[in-house]
Structures are given as C-alpha cells and as structure tokens.
Design an enzyme around this catalytic site. Structure first.
Site, PDB file in Angstrom:
ATOM      1  N   CYS A 125       1.063  -1.322   0.160  1.00 19.57           N
ATOM      2  CA  CYS A 125      -0.242   0.216  -0.176  1.00 19.57           C
ATOM      3  C   CYS A 125       0.205   0.786  -0.291  1.00 19.57           C
ATOM      4  CB  CYS A 125      -0.888   0.075   1.654  1.00 19.57           C
ATOM      5  SG  CYS A 125      -2.238   1.576   1.211  1.00 19.57           S
ATOM      6  N   CYS A 128      -0.440   4.207   2.302  1.00 21.00           N
ATOM      7  CA  CYS A 128      -0.161   3.851   4.438  1.00 21.00           C
ATOM      8  C   CYS A 128       1.278   3.933   4.101  1.00 21.00           C
ATOM      9  CB  CYS A 128      -0.376   2.476   3.907  1.00 21.00           C
ATOM     10  SG  CYS A 128      -2.051   1.742   3.507  1.00 21.00           S
ATOM     11  N   ASP A 129       2.250   3.516   3.523  1.00 19.15           N
ATOM     12  CA  ASP A 129       3.593   3.099   3.628  1.00 19.15           C
ATOM     13  C   ASP A 129       4.675   4.557   2.462  1.00 19.15           C
ATOM     14  OD1 ASP A 129       2.826   1.678   5.140  1.00 19.15           O
ATOM     15  OD2 ASP A 129       2.976   0.123   3.483  1.00 19.15           O
TER      16      ASP A 129
END
Ligand code: NAP
Length: 311
Positions: A125, A128-129
C-alpha cells in the site's frame, strides 16, 4: 456442540468496515453480532505505522487501531430471512440483516524474503507507507492500474521509482501509462520478475532486489530501500459467489451511493466492494453507511404494512 445466535444485524468480517458497522449498529441499539475471520483486524494487522487515519496526531500502529475499534465494539457478542451463516465451528448465526465486510487480500509474490521484510520495507500500500520513503529509492512490482497509480503516487515522496513488470506492455489504462512515461522520476524495467528481496537483519531493512529477465534468464541486482507489491487484490467473496452479483474481479456490486446489494437487507462495506480507494478510513466510512442503512431497513420492516404501502 454447535450454538445458535440471532441478531438484527449480523456483520461478517472484522476490519475497519466491520468494526465501524458494529459500533454504529450497537449505538442504534441493534445488538449486532460480529463474526470474525482468522485475521480479526484484516489488512490493518499486517501494516505497521498508520498516519492517515483522522483523529490521531501521532503515528499509530495498524494492529493497535484495530484493537481500539474492537474495544469500542465490545458490547456486542463476538463470536433466508433471517439470513443464516454457519461458522467453521458449526455455530449458526442468523440475522435479519447482514453486513458483509470481509475485505480483500493483497496478492503477494510468494517469496520467503518478501515475508521476512513485510512491514520493514515491503508493502502492498503506497498510500499507507509511501511517506516513509521520502528521498529514497523504491520499486513497484506490477503492470496494472494499481501499480501505475502507486508508482506515480510514490514520486511525491521517493527520489526514484522503478516499476518492474513481467511483460513488455502494461495492463493499466492508457491515460495512466502516459502519465507514468512522462514522469522523470520513474524508470520501467520490462520483462523482469523479482526473484529475491535483499536486505539486512539488524535493523531489518531492505537494501535491494534480485531480478530475473524472463526473455534472457539474466539475473541482475538493483539497490532500493522499499518494495511495493501491486499485483492485485482478491476480494473475500467466495462464500457469496452465486448468491450475490459480483463484478468480473469478484467484488460485490452495490447500488450507487449506497451499500445495499441486490438482496434487500444484505449490505456490503469496505474493500469487499471497493477496489479503488482501499483505505482504512474509506472502509470505516462505508461500515458506518451500512449500519445506518441496515437500521433504516429494519425500521421500514417494522412499520405496519398500511404505512409502508402508503409511502
Ligand atoms: P490487475 O489489473 O489484476 O493487475 C495486476 C498486475 O500485476 C498485472 O500487470 C499482472 O501482470 C501483474 N502480476 C500479477 N501477478 C503477478 C506476479 N506473480 N508477478 C509479477 N506480476 C504479476 O490488478 P490491479 O492493478 O490491482 O487492478 C485491479 C482492478 O482494479 C482492475 O480492474 C483495475 O482497473 C481496477 N483499478 C482501477 C483504478 C482506477 O480506476 N483508478 C485504480 C486501481 C485499480 P500481467 O499484466 O502480465 O498479467
């Protein structure tokens, strides 16, 4: 011996969508039952730092956030019309309404080294990261819309993005491909697969990848700080196949701007019906929508037939 449980709202799946639906249904005094799978918390339990969930100024951990949601939903019992679900243990759950929130699972390459570095440089992701790779070199694996979007997104943070694809043509939409090819930070490596993710143990970090050229068989190594696997997701819908309309990739179809499925009283929320956004916060939002729609559905069922007919 198997047990029987009945609820007005039966929620299947315990990620952000399921937990949020449970919280809202409980607040509507509907005493929901939430049936968890083998991985309560869903994909959030395999991510580490979460910085994009509103309400938390500091970095929080995915598993911790799921635990907080579970605590909020603790008033509920964890464990045809009415709809019937049978658990692995043989327990039978019945619900006047059902909210399906079983999510989707990211597909992985299946390499042992990928497993070792997951959460420590290997992610599925970018939203997300990606932030953790500011000024660094990252690799994205895949050739579909997700891989191309993730590669483009990662250029907001990373110094250089290498897209590794196993063929010599992308599957992604042309407009996304044009955007990718125009981006000076992105390099595409064609006809290659990642054979190994390289790194060091203490601290556990990724240092590179080993690639295999599918045309020539040649092995090469490339240094990088992070690897994003974007080879698709699989929605967890096998158990409703044949009963609910699914799209070509197996995602549950719902009415526009709603979580209602084709079967009255059955709702779907989160990644099990969303292949575009796939964020904890959007899944939670849909969980809320599903609970409110279930509540409205139940209220309409309880109205005398004469009132319903007059509407
Ligand atoms: P996808 O379209 O299935 O693409 C997966 C990609 O990964 C393909 O390029 C495939 O290669 C590659 N791949 C699969 N297994 C692999 C393996 N073991 N090793 C190396 N490469 C592998 O998945 P997606 O990109 O996640 O998209 C899923 C669906 O969501 C699609 O319908 C997509 O259009 C949609 N989506 C839409 C948007 C949007 O509209 N903005 C955004 C994201 C996703 P091959 O090409 O060789 O098969």
């Amino acid at each position: 011996m198997s047990e029987r449980h009945h609820s007005k709202v039966l929620i299947i799946g315990a990620g952000p969508a399921g937990y949020t639906a449970a919280i809202y249904a409980a607040r509507g005094n509907l005493q929901p039952i939430l049936v968890t799978g083998l991985q309560p918390g869903g994909q959030m339990t395999i991510t580490t730092d979460v910085e994009n969930y509103p309400g938390f100024a500091d970095i929080i951990q995915g598993p911790w956030l799921m635990e907080q949601m579970r605590r909020q939903a603790v008033a509920i019992d964890f464990a045809r019309r009415p709809f019937v679900a049978t658990g692995d243990s043989g327990d039978i759950y019945t619900g006047d309404t059902v909210i399906i929130a079983t999510g989707a699972q990211a597909r992985w390459l299946g390499l042992p080294s990928e497993e070792v570095f997951r959460g420590f440089g290997v992610s599925a992701c970018a939203t997300c990261d990606g932030f953790f790779f500011r000024g660094k070199d990252v690799v994205v694996v895949g050739g579909g819309n997700t891989a191309v979007e993730e590669a483009i997104y990662l250029t907001n943070h990373a110094r250089r993005v290498t897209l590794v694809h196993r063929r010599d043509a992308l599957r992604a939409e042309k407009i996304l491909q044009d955007r990718l090819f125009r981006n000076p930070k992105i390099v595409v490596v064609w006809d290659n697969v990642v054979e190994e993710i390289l790194g060091v143990p203490e601290p556990l970090v990724v240092t590179g990848i080993r690639l295999r050229n599918l045309r020539t068989g040649a092995l090469t190594e490339q240094s990088c700080d992070g690897v994003f696997i974007a080879i698709g997701h699989t929605p967890v819908t096998g158990f409703v196949a044949g009963q609910l309309p699914l799209d070509q990739e197996g995602y549950i179809l719902t009415r526009p701007d709603s979580t209602e499925t084709e079967i009255p009283g059955v709702f779907a929320a989160g990644d099990v019906r969303d292949k575009i956004f796939r964020q904890a916060v959007t899944a939670a939002g849909m969980g809320c929508m599903a609970a409110l729609e279930a509540e409205k559905f139940l209220a309409a069922q309880e109205e005398p037939v004469s009132v319903r007919a007059a509407k």
